[in-house]
Design an enzyme around this catalytic site. Sequence first.
Site, PDB file in Angstrom:
ATOM      1  N   SER A 145     -15.138 -64.109 -10.700  1.00  0.00           N
ATOM      2  CA  SER A 145     -14.402 -63.077 -11.414  1.00  0.00           C
ATOM      3  C   SER A 145     -13.996 -63.572 -12.804  1.00  0.00           C
ATOM      4  O   SER A 145     -14.855 -63.982 -13.569  1.00  0.00           O
ATOM      5  CB  SER A 145     -13.205 -62.614 -10.581  1.00  0.00           C
TER       6      SER A 145
ATOM      7  N   GLU B 253     -18.803 -54.020  -5.644  1.00  0.00           N
ATOM      8  CA  GLU B 253     -17.762 -54.707  -6.411  1.00  0.00           C
ATOM      9  C   GLU B 253     -16.484 -53.891  -6.546  1.00  0.00           C
ATOM     10  O   GLU B 253     -15.374 -54.402  -6.441  1.00  0.00           O
ATOM     11  CB  GLU B 253     -18.283 -55.051  -7.813  1.00  0.00           C
TER      12      GLU B 253
ATOM     13  N   HIS C 144     -15.641 -57.016  -4.146  1.00  0.00           N
ATOM     14  CA  HIS C 144     -15.352 -58.108  -5.073  1.00  0.00           C
ATOM     15  C   HIS C 144     -14.663 -59.271  -4.360  1.00  0.00           C
ATOM     16  O   HIS C 144     -13.730 -59.072  -3.574  1.00  0.00           O
ATOM     17  CB  HIS C 144     -14.460 -57.580  -6.191  1.00  0.00           C
TER      18      HIS C 144
END
Length: 496
Positions: free
Chosen positions: A190, A313, A406
């Site tokens: 990330s 995601e 995610h």
Amino acid sequence: MADPLTVSTDAGPVRGREHDGLRSWRAIPYAAPPVGDLRLRAPRPVAPWPGVRDALDFGPAAPQSGRAERLGTRTDEDCLTMNVLAPAARSSAPRPVMVFIHGGAYSGGSTATGLYRGDTLVRRGDIVYVSLNYRLGALGYLDFSEYSTPERTFDSNLGLRDQLAALRWVRSNIAAFGGDPDNVTLFGESSGANAVTTLMCVPAAEGLFARAIAQSPPAASAYGPGRAKAWAAEFLEILGAADDPALALATADPDALVRAGDALTARGADEAPGTRAFAPLVDGDLLPRHPLDAFAEGLAHAVPLIIGTNAREGTMFPRFLDIIPTDPVRIEKMFSETDPELKARILAAYPGYPDRRAAVRIGGDATFWEPSILVAQAHTATAPTFGYRYDFAPRLLNVAGFGATHATELLAVFGAGEAMLGRAATALGGRRGLREATAIMQSHWLHFARYGAPRSTWPAYTLARRETLIVDTTARIENDPQGDLRRAWIGYRHRR
């Protein structure tokens, strides 16, 4: 030194501990505490300490909102420390080094989080693992340099400079811990993956790492001085510091800075969707070009790269971290500067838009997937590049509507199936599947860290075929997955 747990560093010796066949050293300072006169200044060298420093417990995380129990430690501005983990057994040759940069939208996160301990990577791969804390939020990612006075100077790109200082520390010191300074793999997830792709474009980082892994990087998140100036002014207005900003920035309580930063983030998610105030600054100096431009022009460091995203995601953001454009109102604003024909082409590629499911997918793709494709395809001309997509999701995540959302690949990368988080994620089934996904991810990640390429079953990404490793309970190679969607985004330009 005779004691294998006492290791010399540039600033003095540190004493670690041995546990379960591993040796660990925690909270080793890699820069001076950024407090007092050093608040909002570029990192300075560590002052040498007398005697042997105990390196037994994790250091504080950078100031941020959230509960200390979630972080595994307290928060404090004195946060510029790193942790080293190595096998207890001696090795006849230096071991590969993996340096991890945690995610958290550049506003949260800590190396003390149980998921990031690195034990299974070290045991399975016979590596040296390093994790680091760095400045977050306004203290690390806003540019207040224009508010400097003769008495107080404020620097920019502080979080990025912290990461650079940590890599220099690794270069100078990791051999004493049994690591190979010429075989360092930088990896992150990330915002930590954004740090990886950004550092690949920082000239001063050349030679500090030999390979890179970017897991779900929002690679487009870097901005020029115009946006940075506006965000700094808005932050000061929220803080109530417009009258004497230099004094307020120098003396404000860290918690007040965190609260103002949270308010700035919430405001920006609606007012300028697709952008992120806490991000690296394209300053023409430390970061001369926007990373997407540097990759496109072949100017990124010529190191092998693994880069990829997860299948879904965007699904976690509306419920847990509502900062990306996952609803039609934000998406329309995100495309407000886009050619209408291009916008129509992109939206048409998401059947059902503007329904919620399609909107969430657009937000996830715009933030993570599409910029990752841009990086991957550009870097193939510079160095070997390997693309992946993580598809595995245990039943609980599917039932909850998240799927392979995610950050879920972290469970596999760090082998957390038997840890509390992994057991919770597989409470309705999927523990065996997670073990299989873990074996795939760790096998490739560790082979890449040792040899500069994943295992031979994963071919390099090429523009002709766009070979992509699809990770589930088994692995397969798919050429140009979602090719129609990729082509729909061609020509889109992220706000800068």
